[in-house]
Write an enzyme that holds these catalytic residues in place. Sequence first.
Site, mmCIF file in Angstrom:
data_model
loop_
_atom_site.group_PDB
_atom_site.id
_atom_site.type_symbol
_atom_site.label_atom_id
_atom_site.label_comp_id
_atom_site.label_asym_id
_atom_site.label_seq_id
_atom_site.Cartn_x
_atom_site.Cartn_y
_atom_site.Cartn_z
ATOM 1 N N HIS A 322 0.666 -1.397 0.060
ATOM 2 C CA HIS A 322 0.049 -0.097 -0.084
ATOM 3 C C HIS A 322 0.824 1.146 0.026
ATOM 4 O O HIS A 322 0.156 2.444 -0.339
ATOM 5 C CB HIS A 322 -0.893 0.035 1.285
ATOM 6 C CG HIS A 322 -2.219 -0.845 1.053
ATOM 7 N ND1 HIS A 322 -2.076 -2.051 1.444
ATOM 8 C CD2 HIS A 322 -3.497 -0.630 0.700
ATOM 9 C CE1 HIS A 322 -3.062 -2.799 0.912
ATOM 10 N NE2 HIS A 322 -3.898 -1.824 0.586
ATOM 11 N N GLY A 323 1.955 1.084 0.504
ATOM 12 C CA GLY A 323 2.878 2.287 0.388
ATOM 13 C C GLY A 323 4.150 2.280 1.265
ATOM 14 O O GLY A 323 4.352 1.544 2.202
#
Length: 464
Positions: A322-323
């Site tokens: 996700h990041g």
Amino acid sequence: MLFNSLEFALFLPVILILFHIVPQRGRWGLLLGASFLFYSFWRPAYLILIVTSIIVDYIAGIRIESSNSERTKKLFLYLSIVTNIGLLFFFKYFNFLSGSLLGLFTDAYPQGYKFIDVLLPVGISFYTFQTMGYTIDVYRRKLKAERHLGYFALYVSFFPQLVAGPIERAGHLLPQLRTKKHIESDDFLIGISRIIFGLFKKVVIADRLALFSDEVFSHATAYSGLPLIIGVVFFTFQIYCDFSGYTDIALGIARMMGIRLLENFKSPYIAHNINEFWRRWHISLSAWFKDYLYIPIGGNRISIPRKYLNLAIVFALSGFWHGANWTFMIWGLIHGVMIILWNILKPFNLKIPRFLGVVITFTLVSLAWIFFRADSLFEACYILKNIVSPLSWGGFLPGLTLTELVLSFVFIALMGLIHLKFETDLSKFTTIKPMQRVFILSALVVIIFCFGIFNENQFIYFQF
């Protein structure tokens, strides 16, 4: 180009009209051109990255299928994986990991050290996983290699789901792109219904809640007690309405072309345990990690300790997907630990009332979202520490009047009622009386125009 923008409101009708005018043999070209145009609104230069993935995996798929040498098959499989992971690593993780490594050995970055100044390409995490999954399926002989470059390029870049999923499987989407469409009235009805419902979730609920959740998470240390509780609960519903709203619109657009994309959500907040939550939340990503990572490293066929270790690894990596921030990895690990605990407790067959199970699961998921949303581990820990102690206002949230609070929960309740009545895919919507359909859709449109936040907020998952 955002689904909730004026540009898209002009773009979509033109594409749909042309799609139904152009003969079947030319539709792939129309949709491919539309997809590239759609993506180029963000940064035209980054089309090169999609084209690179397309060409590499197109060639790799054909060579894997046609070769009699296992060594050659693996060579082109690794070429696909290294290319896609390499693009993802460079644009998404290089600065973060290089900075973290330097931080282990120095108190500050060396004089003159500069991070690579690049913008994260929109949707890169989605289309690299999608095209990489295709190559792996060809290698496993679950799929025939696609010989038509145009159809393969369209599979990778199909604009409704290009930037935020669902992550499609080639075996599901490619045949639909090739098949001659006999589009029925129900396709239009369900398609437009999903688009309206998706916009309702995005501009009426998610963007309204964002006004207050963003304030809390941007100035977390200024609040304690109830404002933090409100901020966390609002973000819990915001991220669901934002992401599932995008998915509803994507599925609605595709349905109007006779294409059925994979369902990505099935009312996750009514799950009565954490395992069920992950069968309902971001289904295409969960399935991707299960099929292409969890099962290959052993799945359930190994010892219990090794199985639990693998679960922790998979969830940590899914969080990191996700990041580029430790907060995302910790969010993933928290869910991994909860899944492991659920597996440990499951044999005891504890009798927990379903309603209580839903409340417990929702509470745990909401608390985990703190790490997902917080800008740093310090702020996440501060929120956890101060969310109930002291239980005080700690300063009112700017703009959060009683009217806004009531409206927010009324709209959330309305969304829940629609889900319960018509199910996630709105399959029952076509069975009700025409006047009821008109009333429901008209009411949602009126609510959108009267209460929607029209500031063209980007969808949360575009940053991933």
